[in-house]
Design a protein around this motif. Sequence first.
Motif, PDB file in Angstrom:
ATOM      1  N   SER A 173      53.177  34.148  42.220  1.00  0.00           N
ATOM      2  CA  SER A 173      53.623  34.966  41.093  1.00  0.00           C
ATOM      3  C   SER A 173      52.528  35.848  40.524  1.00  0.00           C
ATOM      4  O   SER A 173      52.812  36.782  39.770  1.00  0.00           O
ATOM      5  N   TRP A 174      51.272  35.565  40.886  1.00  0.00           N
ATOM      6  CA  TRP A 174      50.167  36.328  40.279  1.00  0.00           C
ATOM      7  C   TRP A 174      49.746  37.544  41.098  1.00  0.00           C
ATOM      8  O   TRP A 174      48.706  38.134  40.846  1.00  0.00           O
ATOM      9  N   LEU A 175      50.547  37.952  42.067  1.00  0.00           N
ATOM     10  CA  LEU A 175      50.178  39.107  42.891  1.00  0.00           C
ATOM     11  C   LEU A 175      50.072  40.391  42.075  1.00  0.00           C
ATOM     12  O   LEU A 175      49.302  41.286  42.400  1.00  0.00           O
ATOM     13  N   LYS A 176      50.866  40.472  40.974  1.00  0.00           N
ATOM     14  CA  LYS A 176      50.808  41.671  40.147  1.00  0.00           C
ATOM     15  C   LYS A 176      49.457  41.841  39.475  1.00  0.00           C
ATOM     16  O   LYS A 176      48.997  42.964  39.241  1.00  0.00           O
ATOM     17  N   SER A 177      48.821  40.721  39.140  1.00  0.00           N
ATOM     18  CA  SER A 177      47.508  40.780  38.487  1.00  0.00           C
ATOM     19  C   SER A 177      46.366  40.672  39.496  1.00  0.00           C
ATOM     20  O   SER A 177      45.211  40.501  39.113  1.00  0.00           O
ATOM     21  N   PHE A 178      46.706  40.792  40.781  1.00  0.00           N
ATOM     22  CA  PHE A 178      45.715  40.647  41.857  1.00  0.00           C
ATOM     23  C   PHE A 178      44.514  41.594  41.708  1.00  0.00           C
ATOM     24  O   PHE A 178      43.367  41.156  41.801  1.00  0.00           O
ATOM     25  N   PRO A 179      44.718  42.902  41.472  1.00  0.00           N
ATOM     26  CA  PRO A 179      43.566  43.811  41.333  1.00  0.00           C
ATOM     27  C   PRO A 179      42.603  43.393  40.230  1.00  0.00           C
ATOM     28  O   PRO A 179      41.376  43.449  40.411  1.00  0.00           O
ATOM     29  N   LYS A 180      43.145  42.963  39.108  1.00  0.00           N
ATOM     30  CA  LYS A 180      42.297  42.549  37.987  1.00  0.00           C
ATOM     31  C   LYS A 180      41.491  41.302  38.346  1.00  0.00           C
ATOM     32  O   LYS A 180      40.305  41.194  38.018  1.00  0.00           O
ATOM     33  N   ILE A 181      42.130  40.369  39.047  1.00  0.00           N
ATOM     34  CA  ILE A 181      41.441  39.144  39.467  1.00  0.00           C
ATOM     35  C   ILE A 181      40.300  39.471  40.423  1.00  0.00           C
ATOM     36  O   ILE A 181      39.189  38.955  40.293  1.00  0.00           O
ATOM     37  N   VAL A 182      40.569  40.351  41.389  1.00  0.00           N
ATOM     38  CA  VAL A 182      39.547  40.717  42.383  1.00  0.00           C
ATOM     39  C   VAL A 182      38.364  41.411  41.717  1.00  0.00           C
ATOM     40  O   VAL A 182      37.200  41.111  42.022  1.00  0.00           O
ATOM     41  N   ARG A 183      38.639  42.329  40.800  1.00  0.00           N
ATOM     42  CA  ARG A 183      37.547  43.009  40.083  1.00  0.00           C
ATOM     43  C   ARG A 183      36.723  42.026  39.265  1.00  0.00           C
ATOM     44  O   ARG A 183      35.487  42.114  39.233  1.00  0.00           O
ATOM     45  N   SER A 184      37.367  41.082  38.643  1.00  0.00           N
ATOM     46  CA  SER A 184      36.655  40.081  37.840  1.00  0.00           C
ATOM     47  C   SER A 184      35.758  39.207  38.723  1.00  0.00           C
ATOM     48  O   SER A 184      34.626  38.901  38.366  1.00  0.00           O
TER      49      SER A 184
END
Length: 507
Positions: A430-441
């Motif tokens: 379910s967290w694929l939508k926030s994937f870019p933010k997670i990767v940048r963090s």
Amino acid sequence: MEKWSLMTVTVLLALTVRWTVSLGSYSGAGKPPMYGDYEAQRHWQEVTYNLPIRQWYFNTSDNNLLYWGLDYPPLTAYHSFVCAYIAKLINPDWIALHTSRGYESQPHKLFMRTTVFVADLLVYIPAVILYCFSLKETSTKKKVSSALCILLYPGLILIDHGHFQYNSVSLGFALWGVLYLSYDWDLLGSVAFCLALNYKQMELYHSLPFFCYLLGKCFKKGLKGKGLVLLTKIAGTVVVSFAVCWLPFCTDMEQIMQVLRRLFPIDRGLFEDKVANIWCSLSVLIKIKNIISPQTQLKLSFAVTFLSLLPTCIKLTVQPSLRGFKFALVSCALSFFLFSFQVHEKSILLVSVPVCLIINEIPFMATWFLLVSTFSMLPLLLKDGLLLAYAVTMLAFLSVCVASFSIFEKTSAEDLQLKPFSLSLKGYVSWLKSFPKIVRSLFLLSVTLMGVLSVMSAAVRPPQRLPDLFPVSVSVISCLHFLLFLVYFNVVLLWDSKNSRSQKKIS
């Protein structure tokens, strides 16, 4: 005309950075009795110039193999001989038998640095430029940006022009091989890779992707027709290339066996120093060298390496494509680095250069990997007095990558080539939508950790009971990064739907 002007500026900038780094210290400077890699290269010039070929790899009264004995393939020896011939013309004392041991002077340092500079300029840099020009469906700006980032990669610059080695020669030949294969010049590509392998045996890290890609092409063409003809031509080319390189050593079998013994010294053990691979990291908890015999260590490392390589090699053989080939170079080299026997910290360069080749496709992950790969060699660079060069080149490289590719804007699953994989997980994650933010963090956390540990390694004295605290920390943290990168590159390759389309062009 504009693209050549921009590329000329790029090359001049890269050469300036290389020469500036070369003004600093080098491996083993002023540290008798063994000195370091600088002395090893000088000593090989002494040996190859003063002794007959049949003695280059043998232990004799004039060639003590315990003192930097020659342990690279014939092309390295021939290169040393050419350098020695020029050195003899300038100052015979530099390569005088026995008496030149440990020779150090500013004129000699200038000469040695120039040999690396020229080798880089003749072999590696032209291959990078032509490779970037060969990129299809890519704008001129992106081609120049790719060349700039590749040529400013700090790891190779710091090791070759700082620490002192000639990695740009073998890596340059391998890159020429990739370039030739991209134009379907398979025989020239085979020759180029044979030259790379006969310059440094560590090019075996790249051997399986070359083999599987070419074999897959032959299968697609049909082994009862054009494929068999191509396979025969490639096999003949490889045999002839090796025969020419090894010709002076083919006088008797003992010569060949002695060279092979020097190239693959099994008795050195599973790993040396604080290398960022799985065996060194595990030894923090489990003293593998003490509980497993050397022969068992060799078998274990071979088995794990083979299993980690297998999916990539099968995929590339069944679905040969140029894109898959480049990702396979990364994945296979990283598997060798993490799991194989007798790995050095500098061997990460064999993974880094293939990563450079895909920096235009996945700039965010490529930049991240290249930063970690340079960080993994920090203990070695600090030992050589290259802290300032390390800090400046790392910051410059990161800045250039951010400016050239806007890497923080390219962190979506599609930008990271993970869309096919993410689609297969869509119903479960379910967290694929926030994937870019997670990767940048995670990237920012990683860079911060590397920065803090770099400062502490240089400025803080470790506790007396833990003298290797910082080098071990660098190795373990780098290894954890590399394991995650290995999973990532394998996922991209194995779930790549583009391969199935591009392989049709081959058949």
